[in-house]
Enzyme design. Structure first.
Site, PDB file in Angstrom:
ATOM      1  CB  CYS A   1      68.893  59.671  17.616  1.00 42.69           C
ATOM      2  SG  CYS A   1      69.823  61.092  16.971  1.00 42.69           S
TER       3      CYS A   1
ATOM      4  CG  HIS B   1      64.449  61.746  17.268  1.00 44.39           C
ATOM      5  ND1 HIS B   1      64.706  61.189  18.498  1.00 44.39           N
ATOM      6  CD2 HIS B   1      65.602  62.354  16.877  1.00 44.39           C
ATOM      7  CE1 HIS B   1      65.952  61.449  18.848  1.00 44.39           C
ATOM      8  NE2 HIS B   1      66.522  62.150  17.881  1.00 44.39           N
TER       9      HIS B   1
END
Length: 484
Positions: free
Chosen positions: A337, A442
């Site tokens: 991310c 994630h």
């Protein structure tokens, strides 16, 4: 139906509220009750993506997500109606019922409480109507008298839910009896009456040596010590604050993989890496200086709530050069991310979300920030992965996305022939050498398929951890206090 409620309060942050609330969720579920967790307001950059009643996706704190799993129920935005995600020391993004609220984010702390209380109360009432037991977690301490007038997470919730309360202290820090007594003493008399028991957490040693303090404390307050919980070093539950144990993991056996996770100031979703700490032969630690990266096999750049600011911090520590040397020598680098965004050439922010700046230049990508946040659960499959990460080829993964940035190939670099290999469209890329990998998803280490591919085995399951925690409740508690 109106659920009976038990509330876990703490003498401070880090006392063990989240751990105990999770244990109680599984304990009550094992008694045959329909159970839901609840925390009115959580401040954490560790968040999970869950479905909203409207069928969209929203965010809740990771602790309530895991508590829902422990309770054997589906995580729901009502379980954590207000989530505050720190962006700086005096600024937080406000997430109400799963969605970012810019107007509330701009309000001062004390100005928010009356605006959000109706939604908090409605969420709690709805959970009580649908369940037999609601396990409520407080925040910080209920005796923060500077915040009492604007409280929406501790005793105001306890009164609204008519909750029986447990007060937890971390005895490993020292001063636990003073913390318990002082917290009790600062509460108004009607709120003291809600404290049904004191809990001593993280105890090391012979419990017999505690006498006569528990008896004296009960004489002073009328409240018994109902549990003494021993220190749980590797209980298997991801910690709410992520960097929970500064000691490198040590699971036994010969170490074959040394992993350093860069712990920048606004790092987020560090809990997703908890499974790495329970894999035999893997040694995982945290990195805040170049010395922490010496001799490691992997460097992980985790997510962050402030990519540009944390990238500046990383450079100030000299970590950028150390990461570049590691990558140039063929060492593995994984960016997740915000960490993926750092690996690229540039950060472009025309909407004032995060900030502009040069990236680390390890992937020929550029990230542009957008006002709207991408929040969703995602299932995807890696394409053909080359080099050091080749074991991930064709591996299917389930994860979640929480990001403002959108990342793409750097056009000028592509024209010059420097093209990143796109492994999952719009979500994962690697460099030509194959040792630098960046992903928006994630939760990769929480996939058994990923652990099997990379390590040939898996970590202990969360469900097994929940069962051990529930067994501990039977072992360490006078469970009469838990009968609602």
């Amino acid at each position: 139906m109106s659920a009976r409620c038990i509330m876990v309060l703490g003498t401070s942050s880090g006392a063990g509220k989240s751990w105990l609330a999770t244990a109680l969720c599984r304990w009550y579920a094992n008694q045959g009750w329909k159970v839901a967790p609840f925390k009115a307001q959580n401040m954490s950059n560790n968040a999970r993506v869950v479905a909203t009643p409207g069928g969209e996706y929203g965010e809740i704190g990771s602790a309530q997500y895991f508590q829902a799993l422990a309770a054997r129920t589906v995580p729901d935005v009502r379980m954590n109606p207000l989530l505050l995600k720190p962006e700086a020391d005096t600024k937080s993004q406000v997430v109400l019922l799963g969605r970012v609220e810019r107007e509330l984010s701009a309000l001062p702390w004390r100005g928010r409480s009356e605006r959000v209380w109706p939604q908090i109360a409605e969420a709690l009432d709805a959970l009580r109507a649908e369940n037999d037991v609601v396990v409520i977690e407080g925040a910080g301490s209920p005796a923060e008298i500077n915040l009492a007038a604007s409280d929406v997470v501790n005793m105001r919730v306890a009164r609204h839910a008519d909750a029986r309360c447990l007060l937890v202290a971390d005895i490993d820090r020292g001063g636990a009896f003073a913390h318990l007594y002082g917290t009790w003493a600062l509460l108004p008399e009607d709120e003291r009456a809600r404290i049904a028991g004191f809990v001593l957490n993280k105890f090391r040693g012979d419990a017999a040596l505690l006498a006569p303090a528990p008896q004296l404390l009960q004489e002073y307050t009328g409240v018994p010590v109902v549990a003494t919980i021993p220190m749980q070093w590797r209980h298997g539950l991801p910690e709410e604050d992520g960097v929970f144990d500064e000691r490198p993991s040590a699971t036994g056996g010969e170490v074959h993989t040394r992993i350093a996770i860069v712990a920048y100031p606004r790092a987020s979703n560090l809990d997703e890496f908890a499974p790495l700490r329970s894999i035999e032969g893997v040694r995982q630690g945290w990195a805040r200086s170049p010395a922490d990266l010496e001799g490691v096999d992997w460097i992980i750049l985790p997510g962050t709530k402030a990519t540009a600011a944390d990238l500046r911090w990383l450079r100030d520590q000299g970590l950028d050069s150390a990461i570049a040397r590691h990558a140039a020598a063929g060492g593995r680098v994984l960016g997740v991310c915000g960490g993926l965004q750092m690996l690229g050439e540039a950060l472009i922010d025309t909407v004032g979300v995060d900030g502009n700046g040069p990236g680390l230049g390890l992937l020929p990508l550029v990230t542009s920030f957008e006002a709207e946040k991408t929040v969703r659960s995602t299932r995807a499959r890696f394409g053909e992965v080359g080099g050091a990460w080749g074991a991930l080829s064709q591996v299917e993964v389930l994860g979640y996305e929480i990001h403002h940035g959108q990342t793409a190939q750097h056009p000028a670099m592509a024209a010059a022939g420097d093209v990143a290999r796109e492994l999952i469209p719009g979500l994962a890329w690697q460099n030509a050498a194959g040792n630098v990998l960046g992903v928006y998803l994630h939760g990769l280490p929480e996939n058994a398929s990923v652990l099997q591919a990379l390590f040939g085995g898996g970590a202990q399951t969360l469900d097994a951890a929940f069962e051990r925690m529930a067994q501990g409740v039977d072992q360490w508690f006078d469970t009469r206090v838990l009968r609602l």
